[in-house]
Design a protein around this motif. Structure first.
Motif, mmCIF file in Angstrom:
data_model
loop_
_atom_site.group_PDB
_atom_site.id
_atom_site.type_symbol
_atom_site.label_atom_id
_atom_site.label_comp_id
_atom_site.label_asym_id
_atom_site.label_seq_id
_atom_site.Cartn_x
_atom_site.Cartn_y
_atom_site.Cartn_z
ATOM 1 N N ALA A 240 0.860 -1.184 0.000
ATOM 2 C CA ALA A 240 0.000 0.000 0.000
ATOM 3 C C ALA A 240 0.892 1.228 0.000
ATOM 4 O O ALA A 240 2.032 1.188 0.478
ATOM 5 C CB ALA A 240 -0.919 0.006 1.213
ATOM 6 N N VAL A 255 -5.536 0.750 6.444
ATOM 7 C CA VAL A 255 -4.318 -0.053 6.313
ATOM 8 C C VAL A 255 -4.144 -0.986 7.503
ATOM 9 O O VAL A 255 -3.798 -2.170 7.332
ATOM 10 C CB VAL A 255 -3.082 0.863 6.152
ATOM 11 C CG1 VAL A 255 -1.801 0.049 6.301
ATOM 12 C CG2 VAL A 255 -3.115 1.558 4.801
ATOM 13 N N ILE A 270 -2.520 -6.375 3.516
ATOM 14 C CA ILE A 270 -1.382 -5.467 3.333
ATOM 15 C C ILE A 270 -0.198 -5.997 4.140
ATOM 16 O O ILE A 270 -0.280 -6.153 5.355
ATOM 17 C CB ILE A 270 -1.739 -4.041 3.785
ATOM 18 C CG1 ILE A 270 -2.908 -3.497 2.950
ATOM 19 C CG2 ILE A 270 -0.528 -3.124 3.682
ATOM 20 C CD1 ILE A 270 -2.639 -3.449 1.470
ATOM 21 N N ALA A 398 -2.657 -1.171 -3.042
ATOM 22 C CA ALA A 398 -3.587 -0.132 -2.599
ATOM 23 C C ALA A 398 -2.900 1.228 -2.594
ATOM 24 O O ALA A 398 -1.732 1.347 -2.214
ATOM 25 C CB ALA A 398 -4.117 -0.459 -1.205
ATOM 26 N N CYS A 424 -8.630 -1.499 0.700
ATOM 27 C CA CYS A 424 -7.740 -2.634 0.454
ATOM 28 C C CYS A 424 -8.423 -3.910 0.934
ATOM 29 O O CYS A 424 -9.504 -3.867 1.533
ATOM 30 C CB CYS A 424 -6.407 -2.449 1.193
ATOM 31 S SG CYS A 424 -6.558 -2.381 2.995
#
Length: 465
Positions: A240, A255, A270, A398, A424
């Protein structure tokens, strides 16, 4: 007789035990699948879609029971486990509606009229599909392949992970109760050798495998020379990037959830993060505070927000990555002592955020599949793009930004199957789910996914007066 054992990560007890299928049972299942498919392919798409909807309803009615089973089989907190059934319903119902739509991917492709001729392309089912599903999202990963295969007129044999055998049984049970004809959808509890033998010698025409890169390579070797359709969803090290213009509060929340939900055991979670240097310190400060709010505990406790990893060896693998990175100069921002159950040799692992990391560290290059996130500052979009592409994997990426055009320009340069903006770790069933590089090949979901489960047949009729 060989037996399968599901060892629950909650307390290391044997939660499920089943006999592995014998050679006789395997051959019978393959024969039934072939025979049933000949009739199933004649069933209208509308009827197939109706059966899928009925099966989904059956699963939704058992959502609470299935959530407890998911929790005990693979360790997801029971407070979240039922959400997987909601996701299954979203994907399955979308695919049923798409298949049945007037211009759906299973309809004949009509060509412009040509005097004296009738021309069209028909999509025919491949035959029997062999679906090999993993434990981390046991219903979602299976349904991605099972439902479109059935809707396209194929029969399906499902082999689920030894960690989640009840999921295979519950899926087949739901479709059987819905009225699916016998033999169209079956499960087999198999070891790796017998699964490979089905691909090598079996009468299947399509293999859908979700798992490790090594497992995908084994499937390709097994299929060599058989001219099978093979779909592979393999590993990931998804990045990301938080641009300077991002909404910081939203980016931190998104995130962190994308990195630590399901204890980081998500194919598209992530695993590495790049933050514009002007936001880096504040991002790390806010993210660390949010991570400390997780409650690590038994997943059958409704107050738990972070459950155990699937097994202690998996947790120790991630701990080794972290320890090695720290020895190489990384800074760990979470004290494992803040999480009471965290200890080496246990599946219960504290979340971790690392800075001062680089791509020479395994934690930034090798798939972790656990609750750890490495964060690096970047000077600009060019540096972020180079780092995001510096991986053997390419499943999702992302971007967090207020500038859609800038994100689109970055997305065009990303070597990945899916590009997210301001979100994401999510699958939209209307979009193609695919990967590049070592993340696999083939496609599920969307109208394109049906193309991998059918073969085109052209009809070229000359009309004689």
């Amino acid at each position: 007789m060989q037996r399968l054992q599901c060892i629950s990560p909650i307390d290391n007890s044997v939660y499920v035990e089943r006999p592995l299928a014998t050679e006789y049972e395997i051959q019978n299942a393959l024969s039934r699948a072939q025979g049933a498919q000949l009739s199933w392919r004649q069933v209208s798409i509308a009827e197939r879609a109706a059966l899928v909807r009925a099966a989904v309803k059956n699963l939704q009615q058992k959502k609470s029971e299935l959530a407890v089973e998911i929790c005990w089989q693979m360790g997801r907190p029971v407070a979240y486990a039922g959400g997987e059934i909601d996701g299954l319903a979203e994907r399955a119902l979308y695919m049923a509606d798409l298949a049945e739509s007037a211009h759906g991917p299973l309809n004949d492709i009509l060509l412009p009229e040509k005097a004296g001729f009738r021309r069209f392309i028909r999509r025919e089912p491949l035959g029997a599909a062999f679906v090999i599903a993993p434990w981390n999202y046991p219903y979602l990963t299976a349904i991605n392949a099972v439902v479109p295969a059935l809707l396209a007129g194929n029969s399906v044999i499902l082999k689920h992970s030894a960690q989640t055998p009840l999921c295979a049984e519950r899926l087949v049970e739901a479709f059987t109760e819905a009225g699916l004809p016998q033999g169209v959808f079956q499960y087999l509890h198999l070891d790796h050798r017998d699964a490979e033998q089905i691909v090598i010698n079996g009468s299947v025409q399509h293999v859908a495998f979700t798992g490790s890169v090594a497992g995908g390579a084994a499937m390709e070797s097994a299929a060599a020379g058989r001219f099978l359709s093979v779909g592979l969803e393999l590993g990931g090290k998804d990045p990301a990037y938080v641009r300077a213009d991002a909404d910081l509060e939203h980016a931190v929340a998104s995130v962190v959830d994308g990195a630590f939900f399901n204890s980081g055991q998500s194919c598209c979670g992530i695993e590495r993060l790049y933050v514009h240097h002007t936001l880096f310190d504040e991002f790390v400060l806010r993210a660390t505070a949010l991570i400390r709010n997780y409650r690590l505990g038994r997943p059958d406790d409704k107050g738990t927000t972070l459950g155990p990893m699937v097994r202690a060896t998996a947790a120790d693998f991630v701990r080794d990555q972290i320890d090695e990175a720290v020895a190489q100069g990384a800074r760990a921002h979470i004290d494992g002592g803040e999480f009471e159950l965290d200890q080496r040799g246990s599946a219960y692992m504290a979340p971790q955020l690392l800075t001062n990391v680089n791509h020479n560290m395994r934690v930034m290059s090798e798939e972790s599949f656990g609750p750890v996130l490495g964060v690096m500052p970047v000077a600009d979009d060019n540096e972020a793009l180079a780092l995001m592409n510096d991986s053997e994997y390419g499943l999702t990426a992302a971007i967090y930004s207020a500038d859609e055009d800038a994100a689109l320009a970055l997305g065009d340069g990303l070597q990945t199957g899916t590009v997210f903006l301001n979100r994401c770790d999510y699958l939209d069933p209307a979009l193609a789910w695919t990967g590049v590089k070592n993340s696999g090949r083939g496609c599920t979901l969307s109208g394109i996914g049906f193309e991998h489960l059918t073969r085109p047949k052209s009809f070229h009729f000359k009309l004689v007066p």
